[in-house]
Design a protein around this motif. Structure first.
Motif, PDB file in Angstrom:
ATOM      1  N   VAL A   1       0.838  -1.199   0.000  1.00  0.00           N
ATOM      2  CA  VAL A   1       0.000   0.000   0.000  1.00  0.00           C
ATOM      3  C   VAL A   1       0.874   1.250   0.000  1.00  0.00           C
ATOM      4  O   VAL A   1       0.602   2.218  -0.722  1.00  0.00           O
ATOM      5  N   ASP A   2       1.944   1.226   0.788  1.00  0.00           N
ATOM      6  CA  ASP A   2       2.845   2.382   0.831  1.00  0.00           C
ATOM      7  C   ASP A   2       3.473   2.648  -0.535  1.00  0.00           C
ATOM      8  O   ASP A   2       3.541   3.805  -0.981  1.00  0.00           O
ATOM      9  N   ARG A   3       3.911   1.598  -1.207  1.00  0.00           N
ATOM     10  CA  ARG A   3       4.529   1.778  -2.530  1.00  0.00           C
ATOM     11  C   ARG A   3       3.515   2.292  -3.549  1.00  0.00           C
ATOM     12  O   ARG A   3       3.838   3.140  -4.385  1.00  0.00           O
ATOM     13  N   LEU A   4       2.292   1.781  -3.493  1.00  0.00           N
ATOM     14  CA  LEU A   4       1.269   2.270  -4.407  1.00  0.00           C
ATOM     15  C   LEU A   4       0.964   3.745  -4.153  1.00  0.00           C
ATOM     16  O   LEU A   4       0.771   4.516  -5.104  1.00  0.00           O
ATOM     17  N   ARG A   5       0.941   4.154  -2.903  1.00  0.00           N
ATOM     18  CA  ARG A   5       0.664   5.557  -2.600  1.00  0.00           C
ATOM     19  C   ARG A   5       1.825   6.454  -3.019  1.00  0.00           C
ATOM     20  O   ARG A   5       1.619   7.594  -3.427  1.00  0.00           O
ATOM     21  N   ARG A   6       3.047   5.935  -2.931  1.00  0.00           N
ATOM     22  CA  ARG A   6       4.191   6.702  -3.443  1.00  0.00           C
ATOM     23  C   ARG A   6       4.096   6.834  -4.962  1.00  0.00           C
ATOM     24  O   ARG A   6       4.402   7.892  -5.529  1.00  0.00           O
ATOM     25  N   LEU A   7       3.664   5.758  -5.617  1.00  0.00           N
ATOM     26  CA  LEU A   7       3.474   5.822  -7.060  1.00  0.00           C
ATOM     27  C   LEU A   7       2.397   6.853  -7.408  1.00  0.00           C
ATOM     28  O   LEU A   7       2.542   7.623  -8.370  1.00  0.00           O
ATOM     29  N   ALA A   8       1.320   6.885  -6.629  1.00  0.00           N
ATOM     30  CA  ALA A   8       0.260   7.870  -6.870  1.00  0.00           C
ATOM     31  C   ALA A   8       0.802   9.285  -6.745  1.00  0.00           C
ATOM     32  O   ALA A   8       0.462  10.173  -7.544  1.00  0.00           O
ATOM     33  N   ASP A   9       1.668   9.522  -5.774  1.00  0.00           N
ATOM     34  CA  ASP A   9       2.247  10.853  -5.604  1.00  0.00           C
ATOM     35  C   ASP A   9       3.098  11.243  -6.818  1.00  0.00           C
ATOM     36  O   ASP A   9       3.058  12.398  -7.277  1.00  0.00           O
ATOM     37  N   VAL A  10       3.864  10.285  -7.341  1.00  0.00           N
ATOM     38  CA  VAL A  10       4.683  10.571  -8.524  1.00  0.00           C
ATOM     39  C   VAL A  10       3.782  10.871  -9.720  1.00  0.00           C
ATOM     40  O   VAL A  10       4.042  11.804 -10.493  1.00  0.00           O
ATOM     41  N   LEU A  11       2.727  10.111  -9.856  1.00  0.00           N
ATOM     42  CA  LEU A  11       1.788  10.353 -10.955  1.00  0.00           C
ATOM     43  C   LEU A  11       1.171  11.746 -10.850  1.00  0.00           C
ATOM     44  O   LEU A  11       1.083  12.472 -11.839  1.00  0.00           O
ATOM     45  N   ARG A  12       0.759  12.133  -9.651  1.00  0.00           N
ATOM     46  CA  ARG A  12       0.158  13.460  -9.481  1.00  0.00           C
ATOM     47  C   ARG A  12       1.163  14.580  -9.774  1.00  0.00           C
ATOM     48  O   ARG A  12       0.777  15.679 -10.156  1.00  0.00           O
ATOM     49  N   SER A  13       2.440  14.299  -9.597  1.00  0.00           N
ATOM     50  CA  SER A  13       3.459  15.320  -9.856  1.00  0.00           C
ATOM     51  C   SER A  13       3.580  15.659 -11.339  1.00  0.00           C
ATOM     52  O   SER A  13       4.227  16.645 -11.689  1.00  0.00           O
TER      53      SER A  13
ATOM     54  N   GLU B   1       7.529  -1.442  -8.374  1.00  0.00           N
ATOM     55  CA  GLU B   1       8.916  -1.142  -8.033  1.00  0.00           C
ATOM     56  C   GLU B   1       9.685  -0.623  -9.245  1.00  0.00           C
ATOM     57  O   GLU B   1      10.485   0.315  -9.134  1.00  0.00           O
ATOM     58  N   ARG B   2       9.450  -1.209 -10.402  1.00  0.00           N
ATOM     59  CA  ARG B   2      10.120  -0.734 -11.614  1.00  0.00           C
ATOM     60  C   ARG B   2       9.718   0.704 -11.933  1.00  0.00           C
ATOM     61  O   ARG B   2      10.561   1.523 -12.322  1.00  0.00           O
ATOM     62  N   ALA B   3       8.439   1.025 -11.764  1.00  0.00           N
ATOM     63  CA  ALA B   3       7.982   2.390 -12.030  1.00  0.00           C
ATOM     64  C   ALA B   3       8.617   3.375 -11.050  1.00  0.00           C
ATOM     65  O   ALA B   3       9.071   4.457 -11.448  1.00  0.00           O
ATOM     66  N   LEU B   4       8.665   3.017  -9.772  1.00  0.00           N
ATOM     67  CA  LEU B   4       9.270   3.902  -8.779  1.00  0.00           C
ATOM     68  C   LEU B   4      10.769   4.057  -9.025  1.00  0.00           C
ATOM     69  O   LEU B   4      11.326   5.157  -8.872  1.00  0.00           O
ATOM     70  N   ARG B   5      11.420   2.972  -9.417  1.00  0.00           N
ATOM     71  CA  ARG B   5      12.849   3.037  -9.700  1.00  0.00           C
ATOM     72  C   ARG B   5      13.130   3.950 -10.882  1.00  0.00           C
ATOM     73  O   ARG B   5      14.073   4.743 -10.877  1.00  0.00           O
TER      74      ARG B   5
ATOM     75  N   ALA C   1      11.245   6.420 -11.828  1.00  0.00           N
ATOM     76  CA  ALA C   1      10.994   7.798 -11.399  1.00  0.00           C
ATOM     77  C   ALA C   1      12.171   8.348 -10.601  1.00  0.00           C
ATOM     78  O   ALA C   1      12.569   9.500 -10.779  1.00  0.00           O
ATOM     79  N   ARG C   2      12.747   7.511  -9.724  1.00  0.00           N
ATOM     80  CA  ARG C   2      13.913   7.955  -8.954  1.00  0.00           C
ATOM     81  C   ARG C   2      15.099   8.241  -9.858  1.00  0.00           C
ATOM     82  O   ARG C   2      15.825   9.220  -9.670  1.00  0.00           O
ATOM     83  N   SER C   3      15.277   7.403 -10.862  1.00  0.00           N
ATOM     84  CA  SER C   3      16.385   7.608 -11.797  1.00  0.00           C
ATOM     85  C   SER C   3      16.233   8.898 -12.561  1.00  0.00           C
ATOM     86  O   SER C   3      17.202   9.627 -12.785  1.00  0.00           O
ATOM     87  N   ALA C   4      14.994   9.211 -12.935  1.00  0.00           N
ATOM     88  CA  ALA C   4      14.754  10.448 -13.690  1.00  0.00           C
ATOM     89  C   ALA C   4      15.008  11.676 -12.845  1.00  0.00           C
ATOM     90  O   ALA C   4      15.336  12.750 -13.370  1.00  0.00           O
ATOM     91  N   ASP C   5      14.894  11.553 -11.515  1.00  0.00           N
ATOM     92  CA  ASP C   5      15.099  12.685 -10.618  1.00  0.00           C
ATOM     93  C   ASP C   5      16.563  12.950 -10.301  1.00  0.00           C
ATOM     94  O   ASP C   5      16.901  14.009  -9.766  1.00  0.00           O
TER      95      ASP C   5
END
Length: 269
Positions: A139-151, A255-259, A261-265
Motif C-alpha cells: 500500500v505504501d509503494r502504491l501511494r508513493r506511485l500515486a504521488d509521482v503520478l500526481r506530480s 517497483e520498476r515504475a518507482l525506480r 521515477a527515482r532515476s529520472a530525478d
C-alpha cells in the motif's frame, strides 16, 4: 425464451445496477467512423445484454495491421476528460469478470497522472488491502506511485483518448469484419493504456498491430518504457480478484515504475 442463432446473450442474475447499460453505452461510444469494429448491441436489460453473435476466424498479420490503424482512429475520437465515462452513462464503470465485476471509478481530470492516481492507483491500494492480498508495504509503494503520478512525471500533451479500457486479447474477437471490440470498460484515458493491455496477455501479431497504429498516430518517444506503468492497474485488479502470481507481478511493476521515477530525478553530471 430461445435466442435467435445470430444473437449472443450475455446474462447474469443479480448483476450490479447499470452493469449492462454501462457496457452498452461504452460499445456505442467506441463505434466511430473508421474506427475499430464494435460488436452491435441488439437489446439491453437489467440482467442481460443481447449482441450480434460473431463467427471467429484466424487472425492474420494483415488483419492485425488493419486493426492497429483503426484502433488509432478510435482513440483519436477523444473524450471530454481523463476518466470521463462514455456518452450515455454517468458515474463509475466496472472492471473484471461477469461473475465478479468491481467498481471502476470515473472522474473528470485535466491530466492523466492525476486521474490514474485518484481513480486507479489509490482505489487499487484500498481494494488490495481490504481483500487481504496486499500488505502495508504494498500500500505504501502504491501511494508513493500515486504521488509521482500526481506530480506530472509521466504527463504529456496528448489529449484524452477514447479507450476501450479492458483491451486484453480476449476482448478482441477476430471476425470477417476484422478485429472486433467486445466487453469494454470505456472511458477517457491514455492511448498507451489500451496498447499495454494488448501486450499484457499476448495479442496475436502485436507487432503488426503496433505498426499499423503508428501509421495513423505515431506513439511518443519512450512509449516502450511506459508499458509496465500502464499495466499496474489491470495487473493489480487481477491480484485483487485472483491473488496468486498476480501479486508478485504487481509488486515488480510498481517497483520498476518507482525506480524509473527515482532515476529520472537524479541530477546529471
Amino acid at each position: 425464451m430461445t435466442q435467435p442463432a445470430d444473437t449472443f446473450r450475455k446474462q447474469r442474475a443479480g448483476a450490479p445496477a447499470g452493469f449492462f447499460a454501462c457496457e452498452a453505452a461504452g460499445l456505442a461510444w467506441l463505434d466511430v467512423p473508421g474506427g475499430a469494429p464494435v460488436v452491435r448491441v441488439r437489446s439491453v436489460g437489467a440482467d442481460h445484454l443481447d449482441l450480434d453473435r460473431l463467427t471467429e476466424v484466424a487472425p492474420t498479420r494483415e488483419a492485425a495491421r488493419t486493426f492497429g490503424r483503426r484502433l488509432a482512429v478510435t482513440h483519436d475520437a477523444g473524450a471530454p476528460a481523463f476518466g470521463s465515462p462514455p456518452a450515455g452513462w454517468s458515474g463509475d464503470g466496472f472492471f473484471g469478470p461477469l461473475d465478479r465485476p468491481l467498481p471502476m471509478p470515473a472522474g473528470e481530470h485535466a491530466t492523466w497522472g492525476a486521474f490514474v492516481a485518484d481513480c486507479r492507483v489509490e482505489p487499487l491500494a484500498r481494494d488490495g488491502a481490504r481483500a487481504g492480498v496486499l500488505d502495508g508495504s504494498d500500500v505504501d509503494r502504491l501511494r508513493r506511485l500515486a504521488d509521482v503520478l500526481r506530480s506530472g512525471a509521466w504527463d504529456d500533451d496528448d489529449p484524452p483518448a477514447r479507450v476501450h479500457g479492458d483491451l486484453w486479447s480476449g476482448n478482441v474477437l477476430w471476425s470477417a469484419a476484422g478485429a472486433t471490440l467486445i466487453d469494454p470498460a470505456a472511458h477517457g484515458g491514455h492511448r498507451e493504456s489500451d496498447l499495454a493491455m494488448l501486450a499484457l496477455f499476448g495479442a496475436p501479431h502485436l507487432d503488426e498491430v503496433l505498426s499499423g497504429y503508428q501509421e495513423v498516430h505515431p506513439l511518443r518517444r519512450g512509449w516502450q518504457h511506459r508499458v509496465g506503468l500502464h499495466q499496474v492497474y489491470p495487473v493489480g485488479m487481477h491480484a485483487v480478484l485472483f491473488g496468486g502470481g498476480y501479486v508478485g507481478q504487481l509488486r515488480d511493476l510498481v517497483e520498476r515504475a518507482l525506480r524509473r521515477a527515482r532515476s529520472a530525478d537524479r541530477p546529471t553530471t
